[in-house]
Design a protein around this motif. Sequence first.
Motif, PDB file in Angstrom:
ATOM      1  N   GLN A 112      -5.272   4.544   3.790  1.00 48.44           N
ATOM      2  CA  GLN A 112      -5.672   5.565   2.825  1.00 48.44           C
ATOM      3  C   GLN A 112      -6.207   6.780   3.576  1.00 48.44           C
ATOM      4  OE1 GLN A 112      -9.943   3.355   2.131  1.00 48.44           O
ATOM      5  NE2 GLN A 112      -9.175   4.493   0.390  1.00 48.44           N
ATOM      6  N   THR A 149      -6.121  -1.362   3.332  1.00 50.16           N
ATOM      7  CA  THR A 149      -6.151  -0.096   2.583  1.00 50.16           C
ATOM      8  C   THR A 149      -6.913   0.954   3.363  1.00 50.16           C
ATOM      9  OG1 THR A 149      -6.072  -1.290   0.478  1.00 50.16           O
ATOM     10  CG2 THR A 149      -6.792   1.005   0.400  1.00 50.16           C
ATOM     11  N   ILE A 191       0.836  -1.203   0.000  1.00 50.37           N
ATOM     12  CA  ILE A 191       0.000   0.000   0.000  1.00 50.37           C
ATOM     13  C   ILE A 191       0.869   1.250   0.000  1.00 50.37           C
ATOM     14  CG2 ILE A 191      -1.671   1.341   1.341  1.00 50.37           C
ATOM     15  CD1 ILE A 191      -2.803  -1.400   2.290  1.00 50.37           C
ATOM     16  N   TYR A 206      -6.229  -7.282   2.070  1.00 49.49           N
ATOM     17  CA  TYR A 206      -5.751  -6.185   1.222  1.00 49.49           C
ATOM     18  C   TYR A 206      -6.751  -5.033   1.237  1.00 49.49           C
ATOM     19  CZ  TYR A 206      -1.509  -7.966  -0.997  1.00 49.49           C
ATOM     20  OH  TYR A 206      -0.209  -8.370  -1.233  1.00 49.49           O
ATOM     21  N   THR A 255      -6.747  -1.788  -4.655  1.00 48.40           N
ATOM     22  CA  THR A 255      -5.557  -2.405  -4.078  1.00 48.40           C
ATOM     23  C   THR A 255      -5.584  -3.910  -4.298  1.00 48.40           C
ATOM     24  OG1 THR A 255      -5.454  -0.677  -2.376  1.00 48.40           O
ATOM     25  CG2 THR A 255      -4.196  -2.685  -1.979  1.00 48.40           C
ATOM     26  N   LEU A 259       2.043   1.626  -3.501  1.00 48.30           N
ATOM     27  CA  LEU A 259       0.971   1.955  -4.430  1.00 48.30           C
ATOM     28  C   LEU A 259       0.467   3.381  -4.247  1.00 48.30           C
ATOM     29  CD1 LEU A 259      -0.910   0.698  -6.627  1.00 48.30           C
ATOM     30  CD2 LEU A 259      -2.510   0.180  -4.775  1.00 48.30           C
TER      31      LEU A 259
END
Length: 229
Positions: free
Chosen positions: A130, A126, A60, A122, A148, A63
């Motif tokens: 986030q 996130t 994460i 996952y 994700t 990403l």
Amino acid sequence: MSNYHLQFSLIFLIAIIRGVVSIDYNVTDVVSGTPGGIRFEKEIGVDYSIQEMGTINQFIYTLFDQQNNPNDRRPQNFVQLYIDVHADEAAAVTSGNIINMSSIFIQNYDGDVKWGFTSILYHEMTHVFQWLPSNAPNGLIEGMADYTMLKANYFPPGQAKPGDGDSWDQGYDVTARFLEYCESLLDNFVAQLNKKMKYSYNDRYFSDLIGKSVDQLWQEYKDKYKHNV
């Protein structure tokens, strides 16, 4: 429900270019004596869960933080995962840095439960990392979490394909596919969008980044994949 709780914790050191971030991952099986708790212990396990939490956290960060700037990240130093029963029958829910994974989901999962568990993890991890401005569409928040999963190759079979859906903020797999399309127009779009959402959300972020309104992007997305709908 068993009154015996299994609790384990381990600190993973996540190496990043500008230093080292120490994050504590804790896993507690609240329902160890139930069918779901037993299956968790036999087919998934605490050690695997903690290992994957660290792996997912790093994924994460990569990403959503392409510039590798810790100031752009939602700060967390602890993540708690509970294996528990959910009254609302959700597979999992996340609040702040606490994730509750349903033992009923684990118990009833048809197939490789470790894969299904990791896929959900996952999504939920996130939400921990986030940015979550209060005025952001819930569909976008959930779509980014599913994105994700998509990028990690943990997108569940049978989920939306490119071009599916009724609106860009429909959420989950539909919005994840739309974000995938936006990413094809601008590298690191999702990372840049998440960065903009640090304090608040506005639809104009799509225009700021890509030069087109979100409604125009959605229409062009639907037109591109109309043969798949």
